[in-house]
Motif scaffolding. Structure first.
Motif, PDB file in Angstrom:
ATOM      1  N   PRO A 108      42.648 -20.303  36.087  1.00 18.01           N
ATOM      2  CA  PRO A 108      43.884 -19.524  36.195  1.00 18.01           C
ATOM      3  C   PRO A 108      43.792 -18.504  37.325  1.00 18.01           C
ATOM      4  CG  PRO A 108      42.554 -18.739  34.360  1.00 18.01           C
ATOM      5  CD  PRO A 108      41.793 -19.879  34.979  1.00 18.01           C
ATOM      6  N   VAL A 109      44.916 -17.905  37.685  1.00 18.53           N
ATOM      7  CA  VAL A 109      44.911 -16.806  38.652  1.00 18.53           C
ATOM      8  C   VAL A 109      44.048 -15.678  38.075  1.00 18.53           C
ATOM      9  CG1 VAL A 109      46.355 -15.048  39.741  1.00 18.53           C
ATOM     10  CG2 VAL A 109      47.160 -17.405  39.605  1.00 18.53           C
ATOM     11  N   LEU A 124      46.115 -20.049  43.958  1.00 24.75           N
ATOM     12  CA  LEU A 124      46.799 -19.023  44.739  1.00 24.75           C
ATOM     13  C   LEU A 124      47.627 -18.132  43.827  1.00 24.75           C
ATOM     14  CD1 LEU A 124      48.023 -20.905  47.943  1.00 24.75           C
ATOM     15  CD2 LEU A 124      45.991 -19.495  47.638  1.00 24.75           C
ATOM     16  N   ALA A 125      47.543 -16.811  44.054  1.00 21.91           N
ATOM     17  CA  ALA A 125      48.347 -15.858  43.299  1.00 21.91           C
ATOM     18  C   ALA A 125      49.783 -15.896  43.841  1.00 21.91           C
ATOM     19  CB  ALA A 125      47.745 -14.464  43.425  1.00 21.91           C
ATOM     20  N   LYS A 126      50.688 -15.126  43.205  1.00 18.28           N
ATOM     21  CA  LYS A 126      52.127 -15.181  43.541  1.00 18.28           C
ATOM     22  C   LYS A 126      52.391 -14.941  45.021  1.00 18.28           C
ATOM     23  CE  LYS A 126      55.217 -14.638  39.700  1.00 18.28           C
ATOM     24  NZ  LYS A 126      54.353 -14.765  38.533  1.00 18.28           N
ATOM     25  N   ASP A 127      51.620 -14.031  45.609  1.00 21.29           N
ATOM     26  CA  ASP A 127      51.831 -13.719  47.026  1.00 21.29           C
ATOM     27  C   ASP A 127      51.099 -14.714  47.937  1.00 21.29           C
ATOM     28  OD1 ASP A 127      49.390 -12.994  46.164  1.00 21.29           O
ATOM     29  OD2 ASP A 127      49.520 -10.884  46.703  1.00 21.29           O
ATOM     30  N   ILE A 134      48.020 -15.502  47.962  1.00 19.79           N
ATOM     31  CA  ILE A 134      46.722 -14.990  48.392  1.00 19.79           C
ATOM     32  C   ILE A 134      45.624 -15.641  47.552  1.00 19.79           C
ATOM     33  CG2 ILE A 134      45.268 -12.913  48.420  1.00 19.79           C
ATOM     34  CD1 ILE A 134      47.365 -12.710  50.528  1.00 19.79           C
ATOM     35  N   ALA A 135      44.566 -16.104  48.212  1.00 18.96           N
ATOM     36  CA  ALA A 135      43.368 -16.539  47.495  1.00 18.96           C
ATOM     37  C   ALA A 135      42.515 -15.287  47.304  1.00 18.96           C
ATOM     38  CB  ALA A 135      42.622 -17.586  48.299  1.00 18.96           C
ATOM     39  N   GLN A 136      42.454 -14.808  46.062  1.00 20.55           N
ATOM     40  CA  GLN A 136      41.857 -13.491  45.816  1.00 20.55           C
ATOM     41  C   GLN A 136      40.365 -13.434  46.150  1.00 20.55           C
ATOM     42  OE1 GLN A 136      43.215 -13.317  41.749  1.00 20.55           O
ATOM     43  NE2 GLN A 136      44.965 -12.009  42.299  1.00 20.55           N
ATOM     44  N   ALA A 137      39.704 -14.567  46.137  1.00 19.31           N
ATOM     45  CA  ALA A 137      38.259 -14.555  46.422  1.00 19.31           C
ATOM     46  C   ALA A 137      37.956 -14.330  47.902  1.00 19.31           C
ATOM     47  CB  ALA A 137      37.627 -15.872  45.974  1.00 19.31           C
ATOM     48  N   LEU A 138      38.933 -14.579  48.752  1.00 17.70           N
ATOM     49  CA  LEU A 138      38.669 -14.501  50.197  1.00 17.70           C
ATOM     50  C   LEU A 138      38.176 -13.123  50.645  1.00 17.70           C
ATOM     51  CD1 LEU A 138      41.465 -16.569  52.010  1.00 17.70           C
ATOM     52  CD2 LEU A 138      39.017 -16.968  51.990  1.00 17.70           C
ATOM     53  N   PRO A 139      38.949 -12.048  50.379  1.00 14.01           N
ATOM     54  CA  PRO A 139      38.463 -10.735  50.823  1.00 14.01           C
ATOM     55  C   PRO A 139      37.186 -10.305  50.108  1.00 14.01           C
ATOM     56  CG  PRO A 139      40.486 -10.520  49.521  1.00 14.01           C
ATOM     57  CD  PRO A 139      40.284 -11.967  49.767  1.00 14.01           C
ATOM     58  N   ILE A 140      37.004 -10.777  48.876  1.00 12.64           N
ATOM     59  CA  ILE A 140      35.793 -10.389  48.114  1.00 12.64           C
ATOM     60  C   ILE A 140      34.565 -11.043  48.754  1.00 12.64           C
ATOM     61  CG2 ILE A 140      34.654 -10.481  45.864  1.00 12.64           C
ATOM     62  CD1 ILE A 140      37.477 -10.624  44.588  1.00 12.64           C
ATOM     63  N   GLU A 149      54.308 -26.095  33.477  1.00 10.04           N
ATOM     64  CA  GLU A 149      55.603 -25.410  33.451  1.00 10.04           C
ATOM     65  C   GLU A 149      55.418 -23.906  33.575  1.00 10.04           C
ATOM     66  OE1 GLU A 149      59.412 -26.157  33.694  1.00 10.04           O
ATOM     67  OE2 GLU A 149      58.010 -27.751  33.163  1.00 10.04           O
ATOM     68  N   GLY A 150      56.193 -23.261  34.423  1.00 11.73           N
ATOM     69  CA  GLY A 150      56.216 -21.789  34.495  1.00 11.73           C
ATOM     70  C   GLY A 150      55.136 -21.207  35.382  1.00 11.73           C
ATOM     71  N   GLU A 151      54.204 -22.030  35.896  1.00 14.53           N
ATOM     72  CA  GLU A 151      53.141 -21.486  36.758  1.00 14.53           C
ATOM     73  C   GLU A 151      53.605 -21.509  38.201  1.00 14.53           C
ATOM     74  OE1 GLU A 151      49.351 -21.467  36.189  1.00 14.53           O
ATOM     75  OE2 GLU A 151      49.623 -21.143  34.056  1.00 14.53           O
ATOM     76  N   ASN A 152      53.103 -20.589  39.010  1.00 12.20           N
ATOM     77  CA  ASN A 152      53.527 -20.607  40.399  1.00 12.20           C
ATOM     78  C   ASN A 152      52.728 -21.668  41.162  1.00 12.20           C
ATOM     79  OD1 ASN A 152      51.083 -19.424  40.349  1.00 12.20           O
ATOM     80  ND2 ASN A 152      51.629 -17.654  41.534  1.00 12.20           N
TER      81      ASN A 152
END
Ligand code: SF4
Ligand code: SF4
Length: 242
Positions: A102-103, A205-208, A210-216, A239-242
């Motif tokens: 999940p995100v 990928l999150a809503k924006d 962005i792959a959150q792991a990249l900057p980390i 259903e309902g996921e971005n």
């Protein structure tokens, strides 16, 4: 893998086919023959499958445990047995369908060993221990889980530790809050192992977008090569996921 010295004529044709350079020439009854170094051989079967030996001198005996683990992690025709009732970890490209990652969560994949290098399971244990200590939960349906005596602690069975493998993938998940600390620890332990390794981080990928792991990963000092997998024709996404 073994070479029958009675049949071998010492032509060396098989030597380049060994994935880890484990076949060499030896003197035997005043003749030159070839021999497989049993410590180095990872039982990948490449020499036998090549059918290069015209004397049919290369042969694979029935492998017993724990030697069998070498073939399970190196021979594409032999697979480790996942525990009954545990579904195998699905391919990442099906994530849109099953939502396994999940995100907010990152899948961490450490791949150790390569043709020409291989890896010892003692080194694999070092990396597994660090991953578990920093909060990465290994997937019960992955190949590496089949040789664990304690999955939560990522402790490999004692009888496997003396073996080698061509290539081992360690697959687990961690929430992004703890990812930086885990990556730093993986970086430290990577200096203590005697093989090559690669690290993959998998995000939904999150809503924006962005792959959150990249900057980390970047701030933990890893150089990054991003790439994406897209669900095309595999099914309808959740259903309902971005
Ligand atoms: S190809 Fe066959 S005969 Fe030639 S060195 Fe290898 S095992 Fe021996
Ligand atoms: S089984 Fe693989 S590692 Fe062993 S001798 Fe053959 S090619 Fe080399």
């Amino acid at each position: 893998m073994f070479i029958d010295k009675e049949k071998c004529i010492g032509c060396r044709a098989c030597h380049p086919y060994c994935t880890v350079g484990a076949i060499s020439s030896v003197k035997w009854n005043d003749r030159t023959k070839s021999e497989v170094n049993q410590d180095e051989c990872v039982e990948c079967g490449a020499c036998l499958r090549s059918t290069i030996c015209r004397q049919s001198a290369i042969f694979m005996p029935e492998l017993e445990w724990p030697r069998l683990v070498r073939a399970q992690f190196g021979n594409p025709y032999i697979h480790p047995k996942i525990k009954d009732g545990v579904p195998p970890t699905p391919e990442i490209k099906t994530n849109d369908l099953n939502g396994r990652i999940p995100v907010g969560v990152t899948e961490v994949v450490v791949e150790m060993g390569r043709p020409g290098v291989s890896t010892s399971f003692r080194d694999v244990q070092k990396v597994c221990s660090v991953m578990a200590e920093t909060g990465i939960a290994l997937h019960p349906g992955s190949a590496i889980a089949t040789i664990m005596e304690d999955l939560a602690a990522a402790r490999i069975r004692e009888d496997v530790l003396g073996e080698r493998a061509l290539n081992v993938m360690i697959v687990g998940c961690i929430d992004n809050v703890r990812l930086f600390h885990a990556l730093e620890a993986i970086k430290r332990v990577s200096k203590e192992i005697d093989t090559v390794f690669s690290l993959s981080l998998v995000n939904r990928l999150a809503k924006d977008n962005i792959a959150q792991a990249l900057p980390i990963a970047s701030s933990a000092g890893f150089s990054i090569m991003p790439h994406a997998k897209t669900n095309v024709g595999l099914g309808r996404r959740i259903e309902g996921e971005n």
